[in-house]
Scaffold this motif. Structure first.
Motif, PDB file in Angstrom:
ATOM      1  N   ILE A 122      74.993  62.690 -27.109  1.00  0.00           N
ATOM      2  CA  ILE A 122      73.689  62.110 -26.615  1.00  0.00           C
ATOM      3  C   ILE A 122      73.368  62.496 -25.171  1.00  0.00           C
ATOM      4  O   ILE A 122      72.101  62.999 -25.124  1.00  0.00           O
ATOM      5  N   ALA A 123      74.231  62.461 -24.235  1.00  0.00           N
ATOM      6  CA  ALA A 123      73.815  62.913 -22.861  1.00  0.00           C
ATOM      7  C   ALA A 123      73.395  64.302 -22.800  1.00  0.00           C
ATOM      8  O   ALA A 123      72.445  64.849 -21.951  1.00  0.00           O
ATOM      9  N   CYS A 124      73.734  65.108 -23.736  1.00  0.00           N
ATOM     10  CA  CYS A 124      73.283  66.743 -23.902  1.00  0.00           C
ATOM     11  C   CYS A 124      72.178  67.054 -24.729  1.00  0.00           C
ATOM     12  O   CYS A 124      71.730  68.156 -25.044  1.00  0.00           O
ATOM     13  N   GLY A 125      71.454  65.922 -25.268  1.00  0.00           N
ATOM     14  CA  GLY A 125      70.325  65.970 -25.943  1.00  0.00           C
ATOM     15  C   GLY A 125      70.525  66.060 -27.550  1.00  0.00           C
ATOM     16  O   GLY A 125      69.587  66.778 -28.167  1.00  0.00           O
ATOM     17  N   TYR A 126      71.690  65.978 -28.143  1.00  0.00           N
ATOM     18  CA  TYR A 126      71.964  65.945 -29.569  1.00  0.00           C
ATOM     19  C   TYR A 126      72.121  64.528 -29.808  1.00  0.00           C
ATOM     20  O   TYR A 126      73.461  64.121 -30.286  1.00  0.00           O
ATOM     21  N   PRO A 127      71.474  63.594 -30.287  1.00  0.00           N
ATOM     22  CA  PRO A 127      71.631  62.333 -30.620  1.00  0.00           C
ATOM     23  C   PRO A 127      72.267  62.195 -32.030  1.00  0.00           C
ATOM     24  O   PRO A 127      72.777  61.121 -32.416  1.00  0.00           O
ATOM     25  N   ASP A 128      72.064  63.279 -32.805  1.00  0.00           N
ATOM     26  CA  ASP A 128      72.475  62.974 -34.228  1.00  0.00           C
ATOM     27  C   ASP A 128      73.982  63.482 -34.248  1.00  0.00           C
ATOM     28  O   ASP A 128      74.483  63.144 -35.345  1.00  0.00           O
ATOM     29  N   ALA A 129      74.437  64.269 -33.239  1.00  0.00           N
ATOM     30  CA  ALA A 129      75.884  64.574 -33.036  1.00  0.00           C
ATOM     31  C   ALA A 129      76.255  64.871 -34.789  1.00  0.00           C
ATOM     32  O   ALA A 129      77.527  64.695 -35.035  1.00  0.00           O
ATOM     33  N   ASN A 130      75.776  65.980 -35.158  1.00  0.00           N
ATOM     34  CA  ASN A 130      76.200  66.374 -36.478  1.00  0.00           C
ATOM     35  C   ASN A 130      76.960  67.603 -36.360  1.00  0.00           C
ATOM     36  O   ASN A 130      77.266  68.255 -37.323  1.00  0.00           O
ATOM     37  N   ASP A 131      77.451  68.043 -35.221  1.00  0.00           N
ATOM     38  CA  ASP A 131      78.607  69.090 -35.241  1.00  0.00           C
ATOM     39  C   ASP A 131      79.748  68.436 -35.353  1.00  0.00           C
ATOM     40  O   ASP A 131      80.124  67.315 -35.042  1.00  0.00           O
ATOM     41  N   ARG A 132      80.892  69.286 -35.553  1.00  0.00           N
ATOM     42  CA  ARG A 132      82.199  68.825 -35.930  1.00  0.00           C
ATOM     43  C   ARG A 132      82.673  68.683 -34.594  1.00  0.00           C
ATOM     44  O   ARG A 132      82.453  69.072 -33.456  1.00  0.00           O
TER      45      ARG A 132
END
Length: 87
Positions: A71-81
Motif C-alpha cells: 500500500i505504501a508503495c502504491g500497490y493497493p491491490d497487492a496482487n503480487d506473490r
C-alpha cells in the motif's frame, strides 16, 4: 539531502532523476523505520491468528508487512506473490 537524526543517524541523499529506476525506493526508508520501531510486529501481536498451523506458509507478521509495504508503495491491490523479505 534528507537529515532526520531522530530516525536515521546519518544524512541521506535522495535523488529521483533516474529514468529507469524503481519508484519503490522509499520502501527502504519504511523498512528501516519498521526495523527500528517494530510497528508491524506490534500490530501482528494485537491480532489473533486462527489459521490452521499446518497449512500456514507465512506468518501473520509477514502478511501484514507485505500489505503495509505494498500500500505504501502504491500497490493497493497487492496482487503480487509474497516475497520475504519484501524489500
Amino acid at each position: 539531502m534528507l537529515v532526520v537524526p531522530r530516525y536515521f543517524p546519518k544524512p541521506a541523499v535522495l535523488q529521483f532523476d533516474q529514468r529507469q529506476g524503481s519508484s519503490d525506493g522509499g520502501a527502504l526508508l519504511l523498512k528501516a523505520a519498521d526495523r527500528r520501531y517494530g510497528l508491524i510486529g506490534c500490530l501482528a501481536g494485537c491480532l489473533r491468528d486462527e489459521r490452521q498451523a499446518g497449512k500456514v506458509d507465512h506468518s501473520l507478521k509477514e502478511l501484514l508487512a507485505q500489505r503495509v509495504f505494498s500500500i505504501a508503495c502504491g500497490y493497493p491491490d497487492a496482487n503480487d506473490r509474497l516475497v520475504w523479505p519484501p524489500i
